[in-house]
Design an enzyme around this catalytic site. Sequence first.
Site, PDB file in Angstrom:
ATOM      1  N   GLY A 133       0.834  -1.278   0.130  1.00  0.00           N
ATOM      2  CA  GLY A 133       0.130  -0.033   0.025  1.00  0.00           C
ATOM      3  C   GLY A 133       0.700   1.254   0.031  1.00  0.00           C
ATOM      4  N   GLY A 145      -5.961   0.600   2.856  1.00  0.00           N
ATOM      5  CA  GLY A 145      -6.502   1.660   3.128  1.00  0.00           C
ATOM      6  C   GLY A 145      -6.581   2.723   1.952  1.00  0.00           C
ATOM      7  N   LYS A 168       1.807 -10.637  -4.178  1.00  0.00           N
ATOM      8  CA  LYS A 168       2.896  -9.609  -4.041  1.00  0.00           C
ATOM      9  C   LYS A 168       4.325 -10.121  -3.807  1.00  0.00           C
ATOM     10  CE  LYS A 168      -0.733  -7.127  -1.454  1.00  0.00           C
ATOM     11  NZ  LYS A 168      -1.246  -6.813  -0.059  1.00  0.00           N
TER      12      LYS A 168
END
Length: 442
Positions: A135, A309, A206
């Site tokens: 992120g 987020g 990832k």
Amino acid sequence: MIEYRTLKIALLGGGTVGSQVARLLLENGAELSSRSGARIELAGIAVRDLDKPRDAALPRELFTTDAEQLILGADIVVELMGGIEPARELIVKALNSGADVVTGNKQLLAVHGPELFDLAGQVGAQLYYEAAVGGAIPIIRPLRDSLAGDSVTRILGIVNGTTNFVLDRMDVDGDELGEALAVATELGYAEADPTADIGGYDAAAKAALLAGLAFHTNVPLESVYREGIEDITKEQVDLAREMGYVVKLLAICERIADPATGEAAVSARVHPALVPRRHPLAAVHGAHNAVFVQAEAAGDLMFYGAGAGGVQTASAVLGDVVSAARRHVAGGPGVAESTHADLPVLPVSAAVTRYHVTLHVADQPGVLAEIARLFAENGASIETVVQSVAGPAGAADGQSPTATLVIGTHAALEASLAATVEALRASAAVTSIAHVLRIEGA
Ligand SMILES: NC(=O)c1ccc[n+]([C@@H]2O[C@H](COP(=O)([O-])OP(=O)(O)OC[C@H]3O[C@@H](n4cnc5c(N)ncnc54)[C@H](O)[C@@H]3O)[C@@H](O)[C@H]2O)c1
Ligand SMILES: N[C@@H](CCO)C(=O)O
Ligand code: NA
């Protein structure tokens, strides 16, 4: 007054991340323009449903359902729709039209990365993806640029916020896995269908990206070994704590020597592991992410922060937008991905790790010697043994007494350690095997 040229941004997706990217582009446009040397203009936002309420108050006239039309004439296309199609097809269209592309889509890149990076190289465009791993945490650019002069040897990453939140609740608050997952869902960390998180699929995508970038080679998603956290119990987490460890879901990317030939190779795996409490990764709580990188010259580095987020991830996206804008201003082709090494990616059996095995055995003479023999015979060396007498099927009900053994091994090939566990399972001396977990970062 400086006369800036205008760069048009097409935003594909107006969800959790996309709506925050749009808000920040509108609120901070002037500042981002000064940093880029070009006027950054949000040309439009492609979504599926024009009437859906958004996380940020955004002008309605910016929204469209026609992503293809929006791409035409854009200088930078920001893909935040997620999923494989139509994201892949739209990125191909964008690159072919000469636009740079910014994406946070690890799922797409882990599967179609090579062809998309090839295409970007051919057309002289750039494909940025800082938001795809960790992120908000800067990790793609450090691996690609800051460490370009060094040799990365190993990466240990906590790269999935949902699973870290769940394991942390089990450790700190004593939750069962299901209870912790319900809280994660309530707080919006876990998806409605949390399989990709809990099953380790999101972390595996990832890991493929991190390993490819760190070792300058192509690491296909299917070559990443994957185990999720669905079978982790509170009992295992409690035992780990007693023994000085914490259970974490890790993405582990390593440069290794092929055990058969000694040739240079790569390994990428995702699984729950016991991490010593003193390791910096043990201090990563809640839904946070951290990527621990070991490099030959730099030594140990750790990158820590919000792995998910909307607004946090938007920070990484906007950093990429500014980079893309600067490249447009400076001109010249983009930097090609440095996947020149073509190293083999070996199965997990070739990785070197340590096992932590909890087993119940008959409390009789010679049993410990028999257990030790099975480890030695399979090429695994025991480092620690803790024995407690009167296991679950104790003498009280007339059966012979049992003992619980908790055995930690020295580092060995996964193949040897897995073979040892199979031999233990088949042995008459072993009543049952309670838990097997790998130890990492020790
Ligand atoms: N949410 C996070 O914390 C986070 C963190 C890092 C990376 N990412 C990645 O960012 C991307 C976006 O994530 P999100 O959480 O914002 O997703 P989201 O589901 O909240 O939003 C997706 C948006 O894309 C739009 N969309 C989807 N398919 C479309 C289509 N066919 N045509 C037009 N619009 C379409 C939807 O309408 C929605 O506006 C994903 O690739 C995700 O993996 C998300
Ligand atoms: N579902 C992911 C979002 C960020 O990729 C997580 O829990 O980390
Ligand atoms: Na990042």
